[in-house]
Design a protein around this motif. Structure first.
Motif, PDB file in Angstrom:
ATOM      1  N   SER A  25      39.259  36.552  35.090  1.00 37.06           N
ATOM      2  CA  SER A  25      39.229  37.957  35.437  1.00 37.06           C
ATOM      3  C   SER A  25      39.489  38.694  34.159  1.00 37.06           C
ATOM      4  CB  SER A  25      40.274  38.243  36.691  1.00 37.06           C
ATOM      5  OG  SER A  25      41.461  38.128  36.069  1.00 37.06           O
ATOM      6  N   SER A  26      39.198  40.060  33.909  1.00 37.58           N
ATOM      7  CA  SER A  26      39.283  40.826  33.007  1.00 37.58           C
ATOM      8  C   SER A  26      40.687  41.450  33.097  1.00 37.58           C
ATOM      9  CB  SER A  26      38.130  41.876  32.826  1.00 37.58           C
ATOM     10  OG  SER A  26      36.974  41.339  32.487  1.00 37.58           O
ATOM     11  N   ALA A  27      41.194  41.727  34.551  1.00 37.15           N
ATOM     12  CA  ALA A  27      42.236  42.069  34.585  1.00 37.15           C
ATOM     13  C   ALA A  27      42.737  41.935  36.033  1.00 37.15           C
ATOM     14  CB  ALA A  27      42.383  44.007  34.533  1.00 37.15           C
ATOM     15  N   THR A  28      44.106  42.024  36.276  1.00 37.46           N
ATOM     16  CA  THR A  28      44.780  41.611  37.688  1.00 37.46           C
ATOM     17  C   THR A  28      45.655  42.595  38.116  1.00 37.46           C
ATOM     18  OG1 THR A  28      44.555  39.526  36.983  1.00 37.46           O
ATOM     19  CG2 THR A  28      46.026  39.872  38.850  1.00 37.46           C
ATOM     20  N   GLU A  80      41.776  40.315  41.437  1.00 36.03           N
ATOM     21  CA  GLU A  80      41.097  39.815  40.248  1.00 36.03           C
ATOM     22  C   GLU A  80      39.941  40.781  39.779  1.00 36.03           C
ATOM     23  OE1 GLU A  80      42.551  37.494  38.256  1.00 36.03           O
ATOM     24  OE2 GLU A  80      43.938  36.829  39.810  1.00 36.03           O
ATOM     25  N   LEU A  81      39.934  41.446  38.982  1.00 37.78           N
ATOM     26  CA  LEU A  81      39.014  42.496  38.459  1.00 37.78           C
ATOM     27  C   LEU A  81      38.075  42.104  37.416  1.00 37.78           C
ATOM     28  CD1 LEU A  81      41.440  45.482  38.434  1.00 37.78           C
ATOM     29  CD2 LEU A  81      40.400  44.816  40.322  1.00 37.78           C
ATOM     30  N   ARG A  82      36.966  42.338  37.526  1.00 36.14           N
ATOM     31  CA  ARG A  82      35.776  41.771  36.679  1.00 36.14           C
ATOM     32  C   ARG A  82      35.444  43.037  35.893  1.00 36.14           C
ATOM     33  NH1 ARG A  82      36.840  36.818  37.012  1.00 36.14           N
ATOM     34  NH2 ARG A  82      36.308  35.930  38.856  1.00 36.14           N
ATOM     35  N   GLU A  83      35.256  43.017  34.462  1.00 35.41           N
ATOM     36  CA  GLU A  83      34.973  44.149  33.735  1.00 35.41           C
ATOM     37  C   GLU A  83      33.836  44.572  34.124  1.00 35.41           C
ATOM     38  OE1 GLU A  83      34.471  44.932  28.899  1.00 35.41           O
ATOM     39  OE2 GLU A  83      34.404  42.986  29.655  1.00 35.41           O
ATOM     40  N   GLN A  93      40.298  52.685  29.979  1.00 34.14           N
ATOM     41  CA  GLN A  93      41.251  52.198  31.238  1.00 34.14           C
ATOM     42  C   GLN A  93      40.478  52.916  32.539  1.00 34.14           C
ATOM     43  OE1 GLN A  93      44.818  54.428  30.036  1.00 34.14           O
ATOM     44  NE2 GLN A  93      44.000  56.397  30.801  1.00 34.14           N
ATOM     45  N   THR A  94      40.923  52.446  33.616  1.00 34.35           N
ATOM     46  CA  THR A  94      40.294  52.706  34.825  1.00 34.35           C
ATOM     47  C   THR A  94      41.545  52.710  35.845  1.00 34.35           C
ATOM     48  OG1 THR A  94      38.600  51.218  34.303  1.00 34.35           O
ATOM     49  CG2 THR A  94      38.882  51.612  36.621  1.00 34.35           C
ATOM     50  N   THR A  95      41.455  53.813  36.880  1.00 30.07           N
ATOM     51  CA  THR A  95      42.298  54.187  37.662  1.00 30.07           C
ATOM     52  C   THR A  95      41.813  53.742  39.158  1.00 30.07           C
ATOM     53  OG1 THR A  95      43.355  56.082  36.787  1.00 30.07           O
ATOM     54  CG2 THR A  95      43.779  55.893  39.147  1.00 30.07           C
ATOM     55  N   LEU A  96      42.364  52.727  39.600  1.00 34.02           N
ATOM     56  CA  LEU A  96      41.830  52.251  41.080  1.00 34.02           C
ATOM     57  C   LEU A  96      42.971  52.809  42.034  1.00 34.02           C
ATOM     58  CD1 LEU A  96      41.239  48.745  39.652  1.00 34.02           C
ATOM     59  CD2 LEU A  96      39.563  50.640  40.298  1.00 34.02           C
ATOM     60  N   TYR A  97      42.529  52.829  43.355  1.00 35.03           N
ATOM     61  CA  TYR A  97      43.476  53.202  44.371  1.00 35.03           C
ATOM     62  C   TYR A  97      43.521  51.982  45.410  1.00 35.03           C
ATOM     63  CZ  TYR A  97      42.642  57.704  41.906  1.00 35.03           C
ATOM     64  OH  TYR A  97      42.845  58.647  41.121  1.00 35.03           O
ATOM     65  N   PHE A  98      44.663  51.957  45.934  1.00 34.22           N
ATOM     66  CA  PHE A  98      44.780  50.711  46.915  1.00 34.22           C
ATOM     67  C   PHE A  98      45.492  51.532  48.319  1.00 34.22           C
ATOM     68  CE2 PHE A  98      44.792  49.138  42.760  1.00 34.22           C
ATOM     69  CZ  PHE A  98      44.049  47.902  42.714  1.00 34.22           C
ATOM     70  N   ALA A  99      45.095  50.997  49.313  1.00 31.71           N
ATOM     71  CA  ALA A  99      45.717  51.705  50.513  1.00 31.71           C
ATOM     72  C   ALA A  99      45.654  50.668  51.656  1.00 31.71           C
ATOM     73  CB  ALA A  99      44.614  52.788  50.963  1.00 31.71           C
ATOM     74  N   THR A 100      46.307  50.743  52.774  1.00 25.90           N
ATOM     75  CA  THR A 100      46.395  50.021  53.855  1.00 25.90           C
ATOM     76  C   THR A 100      46.170  50.960  55.129  1.00 25.90           C
ATOM     77  OG1 THR A 100      48.791  50.433  54.156  1.00 25.90           O
ATOM     78  CG2 THR A 100      48.042  48.268  53.045  1.00 25.90           C
ATOM     79  N   LYS A 117      41.621  46.734  30.554  1.00 25.01           N
ATOM     80  CA  LYS A 117      41.089  45.209  30.341  1.00 25.01           C
ATOM     81  C   LYS A 117      42.171  44.242  29.739  1.00 25.01           C
ATOM     82  CE  LYS A 117      37.471  42.226  27.952  1.00 25.01           C
ATOM     83  NZ  LYS A 117      36.393  42.282  27.087  1.00 25.01           N
ATOM     84  N   GLY A 118      42.292  42.967  30.175  1.00 24.29           N
ATOM     85  CA  GLY A 118      43.412  42.015  29.961  1.00 24.29           C
ATOM     86  C   GLY A 118      44.886  42.414  30.419  1.00 24.29           C
ATOM     87  N   GLU A 119      44.985  43.541  31.149  1.00 25.69           N
ATOM     88  CA  GLU A 119      46.323  43.787  31.589  1.00 25.69           C
ATOM     89  C   GLU A 119      46.504  43.283  32.876  1.00 25.69           C
ATOM     90  OE1 GLU A 119      47.748  48.003  29.708  1.00 25.69           O
ATOM     91  OE2 GLU A 119      46.743  48.064  31.792  1.00 25.69           O
ATOM     92  N   THR A 120      47.709  42.907  33.137  1.00 25.77           N
ATOM     93  CA  THR A 120      48.303  42.791  34.604  1.00 25.77           C
ATOM     94  C   THR A 120      49.110  43.796  35.124  1.00 25.77           C
ATOM     95  OG1 THR A 120      47.810  40.460  34.362  1.00 25.77           O
ATOM     96  CG2 THR A 120      49.356  40.805  36.020  1.00 25.77           C
TER      97      THR A 120
END
Length: 128
Positions: A25-28, A80-83, A93-100, A117-120
């Motif tokens: 993955s590119s990031a996690t 596991e994020l792919r570029e 950088q990318t902002t992603l949103y997570f929800a339940t 990219k490359g971060e966890t």
């Protein structure tokens, strides 16, 4: 001519091996889901949205999620994020949103993560 064909074959072989190589993955992002008492919640589906979908309220439901993952016994869902597919290839950088969500598709918890990219990164969703 034989030498040229041998070099060409070696180049083609090396290119095919590198393209089929390691698909890490590119990031996690690891999202921990906890209840109001901070106890980890297992077997909860966490949904990931990009900013385009998240910013349109009508797209904030499980059907429109970019990805989903289920929490393990420790309450953590791993993305596991792919570029190319998950990260912004233009911006650094990318902002992603997570929800339940509950069974009626109402949000029970949410969080946002900005990642490169490359971060966890780790995040927590405290469910209502």
């Amino acid at each position: 001519m034989k030498k040229f064909l041998m070099i060409l074959a070696a180049v083609v072989l090396s290119l095919s091996l590198t393209s089929c190589g390691d698909k890490k993955s590119s990031a996690t992002v690891k999202v921990k889901v906890v209840n109001a008492l901070s106890a980890p919640q297992s077997a909860v589906t966490v949904y990931m949205f990009d900013a385009t979908k998240w910013n349109q309220e009508s797209f904030r439901d499980p059907f429109h999620a970019n990805k989903q993952a289920v929490t393990e016994s420790d309450g953590v869902a791993t993305f596991e994020l792919r570029e190319t597919f998950d990260l912004d290839v233009i911006d650094s950088q990318t902002t992603l949103y997570f929800a339940t969500f509950d069974k009626d598709k109402k949000i029970t918890g949410e969080t946002a993560v900005t990642i490169k990219k490359g971060e966890t990164k780790n995040a927590t969703i405290r469910q209502k």
